[in-house]
Scaffold this motif. Structure first.
Motif, PDB file in Angstrom:
ATOM      1  N   GLN A  39       8.270  22.450  93.886  1.00 43.03           N
ATOM      2  CA  GLN A  39       8.897  22.677  92.586  1.00 43.03           C
ATOM      3  C   GLN A  39       9.306  24.130  92.480  1.00 43.03           C
ATOM      4  OE1 GLN A  39       6.535  21.413  89.233  1.00 43.03           O
ATOM      5  NE2 GLN A  39       8.336  21.285  87.925  1.00 43.03           N
ATOM      6  N   ALA A  40      10.597  24.337  92.337  1.00 47.09           N
ATOM      7  CA  ALA A  40      11.139  25.675  92.140  1.00 47.09           C
ATOM      8  C   ALA A  40      11.241  25.961  90.643  1.00 47.09           C
ATOM      9  CB  ALA A  40      12.514  25.780  92.789  1.00 47.09           C
ATOM     10  N   PRO A  41      11.277  27.228  90.236  1.00 48.73           N
ATOM     11  CA  PRO A  41      11.353  27.569  88.811  1.00 48.73           C
ATOM     12  C   PRO A  41      12.551  26.914  88.138  1.00 48.73           C
ATOM     13  CG  PRO A  41      10.845  29.516  90.099  1.00 48.73           C
ATOM     14  CD  PRO A  41      11.159  28.432  91.085  1.00 48.73           C
ATOM     15  N   GLY A  42      12.299  26.257  87.021  1.00 48.17           N
ATOM     16  CA  GLY A  42      13.370  25.626  86.258  1.00 48.17           C
ATOM     17  C   GLY A  42      13.864  24.309  86.819  1.00 48.17           C
ATOM     18  N   LYS A  43      13.232  23.825  87.876  1.00 46.37           N
ATOM     19  CA  LYS A  43      13.655  22.571  88.488  1.00 46.37           C
ATOM     20  C   LYS A  43      12.530  21.545  88.455  1.00 46.37           C
ATOM     21  CE  LYS A  43      17.102  24.536  91.616  1.00 46.37           C
ATOM     22  NZ  LYS A  43      17.612  24.560  93.015  1.00 46.37           N
ATOM     23  N   GLU A  44      12.911  20.293  88.632  1.00 43.73           N
ATOM     24  CA  GLU A  44      11.908  19.229  88.677  1.00 43.73           C
ATOM     25  C   GLU A  44      11.211  19.222  90.038  1.00 43.73           C
ATOM     26  OE1 GLU A  44      13.960  16.003  85.611  1.00 43.73           O
ATOM     27  OE2 GLU A  44      13.654  15.497  87.712  1.00 43.73           O
ATOM     28  N   ARG A  45      10.026  18.643  90.030  1.00 41.73           N
ATOM     29  CA  ARG A  45       9.296  18.505  91.279  1.00 41.73           C
ATOM     30  C   ARG A  45      10.058  17.533  92.198  1.00 41.73           C
ATOM     31  NH1 ARG A  45       2.865  18.237  90.918  1.00 41.73           N
ATOM     32  NH2 ARG A  45       3.474  20.036  89.639  1.00 41.73           N
TER      33      ARG A  45
END
Length: 125
Positions: A39-45
């Protein structure tokens, strides 16, 4: 109760490699499907890779195919993710997960029942 602990994350330059480990405790992994997500910042897993209990069935996300390798050592109750040719877009928190409810590999995080706390992977350009 199954506990999962990831390790091996860190900072690496683009093109480098890291090996993540996921150690299970509380009981043996038995027939659990094991998966890696990120999971990257601001994104979904998102799904990265998964492996069946015997290791005979493995599935990768297209974005990591040919660069990442998932493996497991049931005797050590541990799952690994070897990451080669890392790219800045691989930067994320990486989570290990265990599926309790079935033996079929699935890419949906909602089908996994146990999760580790995550380990940060940062790839610099």
């Amino acid at each position: 109760q199954l506990q999962l602990v990831e390790s091996g994350g860190g900072l690496v330059q683009a093109g480098g490699s890291l090996r993540l480990s996921c150690a299970a405790s509380g009981r043996t992994l038995s027939r659990n499907v094991m998966g890696w997500f990120r999971q990257a910042p601001g994104k979904e897993r998102e799904f990265v890779a998964a492996i069946a209990w015997s290791g005979s069935s493995i599935y990768y996300a297209d974005s990591v195919k040919g660069r990442f390798t998932i493996s497991r050592d049931n005797a050590k109750n541990t799952v690994y993710l070897q990451m080669n040719s890392l790219k800045p877009e691989d930067t994320a928190v990486y989570y290990c997960a265990a599926r309790e409810r079935g033996v079929i590999i699935t890419t949906s995080p909602r089908e996994y029942d146990y999760w580790g706390q995550g380990t940060q992977v940062t790839v610099s350009s």
